[in-house]
Design an enzyme around this catalytic site. Structure first.
Site, PDB file in Angstrom:
ATOM      1  N   LYS B  44       0.210  -0.980  -0.041  1.00  0.00           N
ATOM      2  CA  LYS B  44       0.134  -0.138  -0.028  1.00  0.00           C
ATOM      3  C   LYS B  44       0.764   1.188   0.107  1.00  0.00           C
ATOM      4  O   LYS B  44       2.028   1.142   0.508  1.00  0.00           O
ATOM      5  CB  LYS B  44      -0.858  -0.167   1.088  1.00  0.00           C
ATOM      6  CG  LYS B  44      -1.932   1.116   1.600  1.00  0.00           C
ATOM      7  CD  LYS B  44      -3.033   0.831   0.823  1.00  0.00           C
ATOM      8  CE  LYS B  44      -4.000   2.205   1.130  1.00  0.00           C
ATOM      9  NZ  LYS B  44      -4.006   3.510  -0.030  1.00  0.00           N
ATOM     10  N   SER B  69     -11.886   5.727  -3.842  1.00  0.00           N
ATOM     11  CA  SER B  69     -11.587   7.233  -3.586  1.00  0.00           C
ATOM     12  C   SER B  69     -10.819   6.970  -2.516  1.00  0.00           C
ATOM     13  O   SER B  69     -11.546   7.957  -1.035  1.00  0.00           O
ATOM     14  CB  SER B  69     -12.020   8.548  -4.075  1.00  0.00           C
ATOM     15  OG  SER B  69     -13.199   8.401  -3.001  1.00  0.00           O
ATOM     16  N   CYS B 129      -0.131  10.810  -7.480  1.00  0.00           N
ATOM     17  CA  CYS B 129      -0.603  12.142  -6.183  1.00  0.00           C
ATOM     18  C   CYS B 129      -0.447  13.047  -7.135  1.00  0.00           C
ATOM     19  O   CYS B 129       0.851  13.978  -7.842  1.00  0.00           O
ATOM     20  CB  CYS B 129       0.420  11.885  -5.223  1.00  0.00           C
ATOM     21  SG  CYS B 129      -0.107  12.363  -4.195  1.00  0.00           S
ATOM     22  N   ILE B 190      -1.036  -0.452 -15.699  1.00  0.00           N
ATOM     23  CA  ILE B 190      -1.743   1.362 -15.837  1.00  0.00           C
ATOM     24  C   ILE B 190      -1.994   1.647 -14.278  1.00  0.00           C
ATOM     25  O   ILE B 190      -2.750   0.354 -13.220  1.00  0.00           O
ATOM     26  CB  ILE B 190      -2.324   1.837 -16.877  1.00  0.00           C
ATOM     27  CG1 ILE B 190      -4.065   0.469 -16.216  1.00  0.00           C
ATOM     28  CG2 ILE B 190      -2.142   2.062 -18.067  1.00  0.00           C
ATOM     29  CD1 ILE B 190      -5.019   1.083 -17.543  1.00  0.00           C
ATOM     30  N   GLY B 244      -4.224  -4.025 -14.252  1.00  0.00           N
ATOM     31  CA  GLY B 244      -5.018  -3.276 -14.720  1.00  0.00           C
ATOM     32  C   GLY B 244      -5.907  -3.911 -15.358  1.00  0.00           C
ATOM     33  O   GLY B 244      -5.910  -4.744 -16.112  1.00  0.00           O
ATOM     34  N   GLY B 266      -5.106  -6.666  -8.945  1.00  0.00           N
ATOM     35  CA  GLY B 266      -5.246  -6.352  -7.962  1.00  0.00           C
ATOM     36  C   GLY B 266      -6.390  -5.827  -7.530  1.00  0.00           C
ATOM     37  O   GLY B 266      -6.968  -7.099  -6.153  1.00  0.00           O
TER      38      GLY B 266
END
Lengths: 248, 312
Positions: B44, B69, B129, B190, B244, B266
């Site tokens: 993470k 988010s 970021c 990605i 991805g 992921g």
């Protein structure tokens, strides 16, 4: 925590848009009150995620869950028949209900009741004093009332519309039990928030619900704010929290 | 079967890794399976200071995918080293630290703090970021800023530096190239695609931040296309890690055939936690059936490429 493909043993409509599903689970000794499972009962990638359900009861090598049809995933679950198989991950949750203390008051709101039923059963088996206040919008939604009778759990029913039991919320009953009773609650967020405010001076444990992508601590999607300004994972630091620890 | 793969000077036991933000720091999964079976764990995201993350709702399901988010919630690099690192030290596989910052200096400081942590074999820069000094524009969305960031870090650290590219730019190859030109050892393609979902009953966006990152099988074809483009343009000079939409052996193979030397699973960790192990087995089986080696897979679909045909 186990990843299993198990058979559906029962999938019954027990109330309006409300179902009881029984599933194989060969490791009943691993399940404790407060545990939940992530379940996916359809194939393909849409809907993609598993859904979280409290383990409402366990018997020998089977568990039961209750669910309401609220979206596409649960609508697909409602179509499952006996013998179909589903994927489950569980039991999940690390902070569970505490069984210490002699007297326990359980407040179940609507589809939150299945989050408390196993606790009621286990407390009773331990010889503790247990009283359940079970409320719903209307009589037909009190889908666990037969279960409470069958398991001889002392209880009182409440409905918002007065169609069965006492009219009003389970929260009003809380005042009739003195502080020697530990309170455990599960239900809509609004109910838990109100309980937290009106019962600040007593020991209250809340079993929380949240949308979860993983259920095992890695997505950080199911968080609840804590009193010290952090976010706690409902699935991993919970799902049971002392009421004073979380901000609802 | 030997599935080991040597990339940027490091030998990985296999090419199936788990992606940042979908596997914590590797501890939660220990209750489910032997994490040392994985080729690598990408942590993470780690920042210099702890970050509490965004208000809920943080996730929303979408067709064959989801939006998130989370807001880069993490305990900060210091707490990671003190509290988490000692617990992962005994896990017998490599860890790659996903690193981010609000300034170049922060990125660098996080990497430097991890330099002596042996278990961490490489850094993966999250360049999606927001850059505080550039009014919040992501580092990975400005060629000059990205080049400088990679250059600065490469000049100061010993471990390999991978850059996780954003798909939310015009041309992923331009951004990949600037990373390679500035010394990046690997490109990870990605990151999530920017998306949003609206609750039509409430007539409001679902996520607290309105927009979020789309991941899951829905983004697979985009990721495969970007890995393909990067391999075509830069495959000779840099290793590409595909991420991805990978959820089964077919999707993992597509990434590798497009040009990925290793893949990261992921979002599939959420809805199918054993998927990395299933993919690993599936790759072995595929290689056996087709009598191929891992090397044959990487970029293996490019011989069929017909540049004369318009894709539209």
């Amino acid at each position: 925590m186990r990843e299993l493909r198990v058979k559906v043993l029962k999938n019954l409509e027990v109330g309006p848009q409300t179902y009881l599903m029984e599933l194989e689970f060969p490791f009943p000794e691993e399940i404790k009150p407060g545990h939940f499972v992530m379940l996916k009962g359809w194939s393909g990638l849409d809907p993609m995620g598993r859904r979280a359900f409290a383990i409402a009861d366990k018997k020998e090598d089977r568990i039961s869950i209750y669910y309401q049809v609220v979206g596409r995933g649960t609508a697909l679950m409602a179509k499952l028949r006996e013998g179909d198989s589903v994927e489950i991950l569980g039991p999940l949750g690390n902070r569970l209900f505490r069984l210490d203390g002699q007297r326990h008051l359980l407040l179940g709101g609507g589809i939150g009741m299945p989050g408390l039923s196993l606790l009621a059963k286990e407390l009773k088996a331990l010889g503790k004093e247990v009283f359940v206040c079970y409320g719903a919008r209307s009589s037909s939604l009190l889908v666990m009332k037969e279960w409470l009778k069958e398991n001889a759990i002392e209880h009182k029913l409440f409905t918002d519309d007065g169609s069965e039991g006492q009219r009003g919320s389970v929260l009003q009953a809380q005042k009739d039990f003195d502080e020697s009773w530990v309170v455990h609650a599960c239900g809509p967020k609004k109910m838990l928030k109100a309980l937290k405010e009106m019962a600040e001076d007593r020991k209250v444990y809340l079993s929380l619900e949240a949308d979860m992508a993983c259920g095992w601590g890695v997505c950080l999607g199911c968080v609840v704010p804590s009193k010290n300004g952090k976010f706690l994972r409902v699935c991993y630091e919970g799902p049971v929290f002392p009421a004073e620890e979380v901000v609802l | 079967m030997d599935l080991s793969v040597k990339l940027f000077g490091i030998s990985f036991k296999n090419p199936v890794w788990v992606a940042s933000g979908t596997f914590g720091y590797g501890l939660e999964a220990l209750k489910l399976y032997d994490v040392s079976k994985l080729g690598a764990v990408v942590t993470k995201g780690l920042s210099l200071k702890p970050r509490i993350g965004n208000e809920p709702p943080r996730i929303a399901e979408t067709p064959c995918g989801m939006l998130n988010s989370i807001g880069l919630q993490n305990p900060g690099v210091e707490a990671f080293l003190k509290e988490i690192y000692p617990q992962i030290e005994h896990i017998d596989t490599h860890f790659i630290a996903n690193v981010f910052g609000e300034t170049e200096e922060e990125y660098l400081e996080v990497c430097l703090a991890l330099e002596s942590a042996e278990k961490i074999v490489a850094y993966e820069l999250n360049v999606s970021c927001p850059n505080v000094k550039k009014g919040g524009l992501a580092f990975g969305h400005d060629l000059k800023v990205l080049g400088r960031l990679v250059n600065k870090i490469k000049g100061k650290v010993k471990k390999p530096v991978l850059v996780k590219l954003s798909p939310n730019t015009g041309d992923v190859v331009l951004f990949g190239k600037v990373c390679v030109d500035n010394g990046a050892d690997g490109l990870v393609a990605i990151n999530t695609l920017l998306g949003m979902k609206i609750d039509v009953e409430k007539r409001t966006p679902i996520l607290s931040t309105v927009k979020g990152g789309l991941s899951g099988p829905a983004i697979l074809p985009i990721a495969v296309r970007m890995v393909w483009e990067l391999y075509q343009a830069l495959g000779a000079s840099v290793s590409i890690i595909g991420v991805g939409g990978i959820y089964d052996v077919d999707s993992a193979l597509q990434h590798m055939l497009a040009g990925a030397s290793a893949v990261q699973v992921g979002t599939a960790n959420f809805f199918d936690p054993l998927s990395p192990l299933k993919i690993l087995e599936g790759i072995e089986d595929y290689l056996r059936r087709h009598q191929l080696t891992l090397k044959d897979l990487v970029g293996g679909a490019h011989s069929e490429y017909r540049p004369d045909r318009c894709p539209c």
